[in-house]
Design a protein around this motif. Sequence first.
Motif, PDB file in Angstrom:
ATOM      1  N   PRO A  67       0.826  -1.227   0.000  1.00  0.00           N
ATOM      2  CA  PRO A  67       0.000   0.000   0.000  1.00  0.00           C
ATOM      3  C   PRO A  67       0.851   1.265   0.000  1.00  0.00           C
ATOM      4  N   GLN A  68       0.489   2.183  -0.874  1.00  0.00           N
ATOM      5  CA  GLN A  68       1.196   3.455  -0.992  1.00  0.00           C
ATOM      6  C   GLN A  68       0.362   4.556  -0.321  1.00  0.00           C
ATOM      7  N   TRP A  69       0.497   4.660   1.002  1.00  0.00           N
ATOM      8  CA  TRP A  69      -0.266   5.660   1.735  1.00  0.00           C
ATOM      9  C   TRP A  69       0.208   7.079   1.427  1.00  0.00           C
ATOM     10  N   ASP A  70       1.400   7.209   0.866  1.00  0.00           N
ATOM     11  CA  ASP A  70       1.892   8.537   0.497  1.00  0.00           C
ATOM     12  C   ASP A  70       1.087   9.162  -0.635  1.00  0.00           C
ATOM     13  N   ASN A  71       0.287   8.348  -1.338  1.00  0.00           N
ATOM     14  CA  ASN A  71      -0.564   8.908  -2.393  1.00  0.00           C
ATOM     15  C   ASN A  71      -1.530   9.938  -1.827  1.00  0.00           C
ATOM     16  N   TYR A  72      -2.028   9.679  -0.621  1.00  0.00           N
ATOM     17  CA  TYR A  72      -2.967  10.613   0.000  1.00  0.00           C
ATOM     18  C   TYR A  72      -2.256  11.911   0.398  1.00  0.00           C
ATOM     19  N   ARG A  73      -1.056  11.773   0.916  1.00  0.00           N
ATOM     20  CA  ARG A  73      -0.313  12.987   1.283  1.00  0.00           C
ATOM     21  C   ARG A  73       0.018  13.815   0.051  1.00  0.00           C
ATOM     22  N   GLU A  74       0.431  13.150  -1.013  1.00  0.00           N
ATOM     23  CA  GLU A  74       0.761  13.873  -2.238  1.00  0.00           C
ATOM     24  C   GLU A  74      -0.466  14.519  -2.857  1.00  0.00           C
ATOM     25  N   ALA A  75      -1.601  13.794  -2.824  1.00  0.00           N
ATOM     26  CA  ALA A  75      -2.834  14.369  -3.356  1.00  0.00           C
ATOM     27  C   ALA A  75      -3.268  15.584  -2.549  1.00  0.00           C
ATOM     28  N   MET A  76      -3.126  15.516  -1.224  1.00  0.00           N
ATOM     29  CA  MET A  76      -3.490  16.663  -0.387  1.00  0.00           C
ATOM     30  C   MET A  76      -2.615  17.862  -0.694  1.00  0.00           C
ATOM     31  N   ASP A  77      -1.327  17.622  -0.941  1.00  0.00           N
ATOM     32  CA  ASP A  77      -0.419  18.736  -1.244  1.00  0.00           C
ATOM     33  C   ASP A  77      -0.741  19.363  -2.596  1.00  0.00           C
ATOM     34  N   LYS A  78      -0.985  18.544  -3.593  1.00  0.00           N
ATOM     35  CA  LYS A  78      -1.234  19.066  -4.938  1.00  0.00           C
ATOM     36  C   LYS A  78      -2.614  19.710  -5.059  1.00  0.00           C
ATOM     37  N   MET A  79      -3.559  19.276  -4.225  1.00  0.00           N
ATOM     38  CA  MET A  79      -4.909  19.845  -4.258  1.00  0.00           C
ATOM     39  C   MET A  79      -5.053  21.058  -3.344  1.00  0.00           C
ATOM     40  N   PHE A  80      -4.033  21.329  -2.509  1.00  0.00           N
ATOM     41  CA  PHE A  80      -4.172  22.353  -1.459  1.00  0.00           C
ATOM     42  C   PHE A  80      -5.436  22.047  -0.646  1.00  0.00           C
ATOM     43  N   TYR A  81      -5.426  20.831  -0.094  1.00  0.00           N
ATOM     44  CA  TYR A  81      -6.642  20.252   0.476  1.00  0.00           C
ATOM     45  C   TYR A  81      -7.215  21.088   1.612  1.00  0.00           C
ATOM     46  N   TRP A  82      -6.380  21.523   2.536  1.00  0.00           N
ATOM     47  CA  TRP A  82      -6.894  22.221   3.714  1.00  0.00           C
ATOM     48  C   TRP A  82      -7.463  23.586   3.346  1.00  0.00           C
TER      49      TRP A  82
END
Length: 303
Positions: A67-82
């Motif tokens: 499992p690549q849990w870093d995908n979620y961190r990378e997606a949050m960074d690229k989407m400016f999630y917060w």
Amino acid sequence: MKGRKAPKDVNFFKKQISQTILKILVYILLIEFMFVFIFPFLYMFTNSLKSPLHLADMSSKWLVRNPQWDNYREAMDKMFYWRGLKNNLIVVISAALGQILSCSFIAYGLARFKFPGRNLIFGLIIFSLIIPPQVLVIPLYIQYSNLGMLDTFWPIILPTFFGMGLKGGLFIFIFRQFFKSLPRELEEAARIDGCSTFRTYANIVLPLAKSSILVTAILSVVWHWNDSFQPSIYLMVPERSLLSMSLNLLMTNVKNVFQTAGGTIVSPLGMAGAILIILPLFIMYIFLQRKFTQGIERTGLAN
């Protein structure tokens, strides 16, 4: 005597068997329907944990080996999630509040007062539900541009305080159906006690409509949360972007689509971004699902 009781025992046994078979068939149908709804989420979740190399590997379609849990961190960074989450909360909470106040007030007038053209007005409100928002976007864009409201949240929030916004006609219908079921003795007693019409609505009638308020709030939050058409028209500054716009940006700027022999596959970052967007709604539904179902039943929409 025993011979006479035997047919009754046989009939009872047959009845139990038929009921058991019926229950089994019902559970089979429920499981099949459940799989239809759950399949997209399982597909997104499993693919969001894969690496691009294992994405097209059919041997690991459902089981993720690493499992690549870093995908979620990378997606949050690229989407400016917060940043997008904060903007979403501002829009959906304000819009839900506006539709609760305005739609309930309009519905109260349509349900409890008789005046010329009442049925015509209600018919036009229901008719507004079938009008696509794309039809009105050009005059609305010109109007908000003249008012200097572009690149702000006001074009999305302001209509909700006037009984409009996404599905405003449906919310008026929900409140009207509930108010019509209330006994008129409540208003007569309030009038005897010296309450004005507005005070009767605000202090007596509206607090009784908790089920309609909950249904309206949940539906308004979900529809505004998932809406990407209006924000893409009125919001062009990145600082005002919503999560739906951030996902489109992620899918456009990052190489998220791969062409394979089996067709087009969206990359793990796109799947992770989609899950991050629906996650707050999923958490909200977990806590409010029972009250939401009860609210639907009490408003009469389930009949």
